[in-house]
Design a protein around this motif. Structure first.
Motif, PDB file in Angstrom:
ATOM      1  N   ASN A  46      -8.440   8.519  -2.252  1.00  6.85           N
ATOM      2  CA  ASN A  46      -8.587   7.344  -2.079  1.00  6.85           C
ATOM      3  C   ASN A  46      -7.434   6.671  -1.347  1.00  6.85           C
ATOM      4  OD1 ASN A  46      -6.360   6.402  -3.694  1.00  6.85           O
ATOM      5  ND2 ASN A  46      -7.739   6.265  -5.344  1.00  6.85           N
ATOM      6  N   GLN A 103      -4.689   3.324  -0.994  1.00  9.73           N
ATOM      7  CA  GLN A 103      -4.333   1.900  -1.574  1.00  9.73           C
ATOM      8  C   GLN A 103      -3.314   1.230  -0.643  1.00  9.73           C
ATOM      9  OE1 GLN A 103      -3.594   3.270  -5.645  1.00  9.73           O
ATOM     10  NE2 GLN A 103      -3.295   0.811  -5.949  1.00  9.73           N
ATOM     11  N   PHE A 125      -0.636  -1.696  -0.755  1.00  9.26           N
ATOM     12  CA  PHE A 125       0.429  -2.403  -1.573  1.00  9.26           C
ATOM     13  C   PHE A 125       1.092  -3.574  -0.777  1.00  9.26           C
ATOM     14  CE2 PHE A 125       0.034   0.416  -5.403  1.00  9.26           C
ATOM     15  CZ  PHE A 125      -0.518   1.563  -4.836  1.00  9.26           C
ATOM     16  N   GLN A 179       4.914  -5.631  -1.273  1.00  9.23           N
ATOM     17  CA  GLN A 179       6.406  -5.357  -2.023  1.00  9.23           C
ATOM     18  C   GLN A 179       7.141  -6.403  -1.568  1.00  9.23           C
ATOM     19  OE1 GLN A 179       8.776  -1.781  -1.376  1.00  9.23           O
ATOM     20  NE2 GLN A 179       9.439  -1.720  -3.436  1.00  9.23           N
ATOM     21  N   LEU A 236       5.733  -2.615  -6.643  1.00  5.69           N
ATOM     22  CA  LEU A 236       4.391  -2.616  -5.560  1.00  5.69           C
ATOM     23  C   LEU A 236       3.297  -3.298  -6.437  1.00  5.69           C
ATOM     24  CD1 LEU A 236       4.513   0.915  -4.569  1.00  5.69           C
ATOM     25  CD2 LEU A 236       5.859  -0.931  -3.734  1.00  5.69           C
ATOM     26  N   LEU A 280       2.684  -1.582   2.074  1.00  6.28           N
ATOM     27  CA  LEU A 280       2.706  -0.231   2.240  1.00  6.28           C
ATOM     28  C   LEU A 280       1.321   0.354   2.236  1.00  6.28           C
ATOM     29  CD1 LEU A 280       5.645  -0.216  -0.161  1.00  6.28           C
ATOM     30  CD2 LEU A 280       5.641   1.092   1.974  1.00  6.28           C
ATOM     31  N   LEU A 307      -3.987   8.966  -1.858  1.00  4.69           N
ATOM     32  CA  LEU A 307      -3.979   9.902  -2.914  1.00  4.69           C
ATOM     33  C   LEU A 307      -4.695  11.224  -2.753  1.00  4.69           C
ATOM     34  CD1 LEU A 307      -3.197   9.448  -6.034  1.00  4.69           C
ATOM     35  CD2 LEU A 307      -5.696   9.092  -6.550  1.00  4.69           C
ATOM     36  N   ALA A 308      -3.978  12.132  -2.900  1.00  4.89           N
ATOM     37  CA  ALA A 308      -4.763  13.277  -2.942  1.00  4.89           C
ATOM     38  C   ALA A 308      -4.778  14.090  -4.408  1.00  4.89           C
ATOM     39  CB  ALA A 308      -4.084  13.993  -1.687  1.00  4.89           C
ATOM     40  N   ARG A 312      -1.111  12.985  -6.227  1.00  4.02           N
ATOM     41  CA  ARG A 312       0.140  12.273  -5.853  1.00  4.02           C
ATOM     42  C   ARG A 312      -0.153  11.242  -4.715  1.00  4.02           C
ATOM     43  NH1 ARG A 312       4.121  16.470  -3.246  1.00  4.02           N
ATOM     44  NH2 ARG A 312       3.736  17.644  -5.027  1.00  4.02           N
ATOM     45  N   LEU A 313       0.449  10.098  -4.665  1.00  3.88           N
ATOM     46  CA  LEU A 313       0.567   9.070  -3.569  1.00  3.88           C
ATOM     47  C   LEU A 313       1.450   9.556  -2.518  1.00  3.88           C
ATOM     48  CD1 LEU A 313      -0.103   5.743  -5.409  1.00  3.88           C
ATOM     49  CD2 LEU A 313      -1.518   6.741  -3.878  1.00  3.88           C
ATOM     50  N   PHE A 350       3.168   7.735   0.867  1.00  2.00           N
ATOM     51  CA  PHE A 350       3.358   6.365   1.302  1.00  2.00           C
ATOM     52  C   PHE A 350       3.602   6.598   2.855  1.00  2.00           C
ATOM     53  CE2 PHE A 350       3.125   3.493  -2.087  1.00  2.00           C
ATOM     54  CZ  PHE A 350       3.236   4.200  -3.367  1.00  2.00           C
ATOM     55  N   GLY A 351       3.535   5.452   3.438  1.00  2.77           N
ATOM     56  CA  GLY A 351       3.943   5.119   4.837  1.00  2.77           C
ATOM     57  C   GLY A 351       5.132   4.389   4.535  1.00  2.77           C
ATOM     58  N   GLU A 352       6.231   4.273   5.592  1.00  9.42           N
ATOM     59  CA  GLU A 352       7.108   3.567   5.498  1.00  9.42           C
ATOM     60  C   GLU A 352       7.332   2.062   5.339  1.00  9.42           C
ATOM     61  OE1 GLU A 352      10.431   6.895   6.480  1.00  9.42           O
ATOM     62  OE2 GLU A 352      10.464   4.989   7.883  1.00  9.42           O
ATOM     63  N   TYR A 399       8.511   7.767  -8.834  1.00  4.43           N
ATOM     64  CA  TYR A 399       8.619   7.775  -7.228  1.00  4.43           C
ATOM     65  C   TYR A 399       9.944   7.199  -7.211  1.00  4.43           C
ATOM     66  CZ  TYR A 399       3.747   8.504  -6.804  1.00  4.43           C
ATOM     67  OH  TYR A 399       2.525   8.862  -6.476  1.00  4.43           O
ATOM     68  N   GLN A 458      12.540   2.680   2.813  1.00  8.63           N
ATOM     69  CA  GLN A 458      11.879   3.755   3.229  1.00  8.63           C
ATOM     70  C   GLN A 458      10.675   3.185   2.196  1.00  8.63           C
ATOM     71  OE1 GLN A 458      13.108   7.445   3.749  1.00  8.63           O
ATOM     72  NE2 GLN A 458      14.877   6.514   5.085  1.00  8.63           N
ATOM     73  N   GLY A 459       9.496   4.118   2.329  1.00  4.75           N
ATOM     74  CA  GLY A 459       8.509   4.228   1.596  1.00  4.75           C
ATOM     75  C   GLY A 459       8.773   5.188   0.351  1.00  4.75           C
ATOM     76  N   PHE A 475       7.331  10.804  -4.080  1.00  7.83           N
ATOM     77  CA  PHE A 475       6.708  11.346  -5.524  1.00  7.83           C
ATOM     78  C   PHE A 475       7.861  12.252  -5.890  1.00  7.83           C
ATOM     79  CE2 PHE A 475       3.922  12.643  -8.386  1.00  7.83           C
ATOM     80  CZ  PHE A 475       3.702  13.932  -8.603  1.00  7.83           C
ATOM     81  N   PHE A 535       1.890  -0.001 -10.589  1.00  9.73           N
ATOM     82  CA  PHE A 535       3.469   0.041 -10.399  1.00  9.73           C
ATOM     83  C   PHE A 535       4.029  -0.783 -11.498  1.00  9.73           C
ATOM     84  CE2 PHE A 535       4.368   3.590  -7.506  1.00  9.73           C
ATOM     85  CZ  PHE A 535       3.139   3.587  -7.148  1.00  9.73           C
TER      86      PHE A 535
END
Lengths: 114, 115
Positions: free
Chosen positions: A32, A34, A36, A38, A44, A89, A93-94, A101-102, A104-106, B35, B41-42, B45, B106
């Motif tokens: 999936n 997501q 978020f 922040q 998040l 953000l 999810l894989a 684990r998720l 994330f982009g920056e 995390y 930054q993002g 994990f 979160f």
């Protein structure tokens, strides 16, 4: 290795404008995606979740789309308000051999000016 | 239904010290992930816990370790703190795999500063 990129890194718009945030990922084997929100120094808040089999999800003024085959997602915010100012953000999810684990982009830092 | 909580909210340590961060998962969630988010930054994990066992780990050295308790709460321990460990540490909880689309929820995070 999954990599997630968000464009633009920062965006400043006047109140009322419609806007699009972009997210791309390199490995389409995701479960999936997501989006978020922040706020500075905070945790998040989940905005929208799109399953890998779905094309889009909507919540209020937010609409997120997913094109898994091309590795892209967009977050559309309609009629932006100053309260929308935050960092957005994108994360995929894989499922792995062990756990999940998720990645994330920056983030895109959005400022909506009154 | 209570959300994910973390403690403490802020922490200041000096290089070489050890730190323990705590997380309580959302009601009904048995999976906890940690995390690290450096400034600007993002999140990255660190690892995941499921049924009190580590269930996946990111690219972090062994001095980052964790625990999960029978009530699904979790701890993150960092030994021999380094300046680069200064970051916001986020905990996420989720339902058993396959339930509720595995949405991750979160907590507010713990801001760790290493001097």
């Amino acid at each position: 290795k999954q990599e997630v990129t968000q464009i633009p890194a920062a965006l400043s718009v006047p109140e009322g404008e419609n806007l699009v945030l972009n997210c791309s990922f390199t490995d389409s084997a995701i479960y999936n995606l997501q989006w978020f929100r922040q706020d500075p120094g905070k945790g998040l808040t989940s905005l929208l979740l799109i399953q890998s089999s779905q094309r889009e999800q909507t919540s209020g003024r937010l609409n997120a789309s997913l094109d898994k085959s091309s590795g892209r997602s967009t977050l559309y915010i309609a009629a932006s308000q100053p309260g929308d100012s935050a960092t957005y953000l994108c994360a995929v999810l894989a499922r792995e051999t062990s756990g999940s684990r998720l990645t994330f982009g920056e983030g895109t830092q959005l400022t909506v000016n009154p | 239904e209570t959300g994910v909580t973390q403690s403490p909210t802020h922490l200041i340590k000096t290089r070489g010290q050890q730190v323990t961060l705590r997380c309580s998962s959302q009601s009904g969630h048995n999976t906890v992930s940690w995390y690290q988010q450096a400034l600007g930054q993002g999140p990255q994990f660190i690892f995941q816990y499921y049924r009190e066992e580590e269930n996946g780990r990111g690219n972090f050295p062994p001095r980052f370790s964790g625990l999960q308790f029978p009530n699904y709460s979790s701890e993150l321990n960092v030994n021999a703190l380094e300046l680069d460990d200064s970051a916001l540490y986020l905990c996420a909880s989720s339902s058993p795999w396959g339930a509720t689309y595995n949405e991750q929820f979160f907590g507010p995070g713990t801001r760790l500063t290493v001097l």
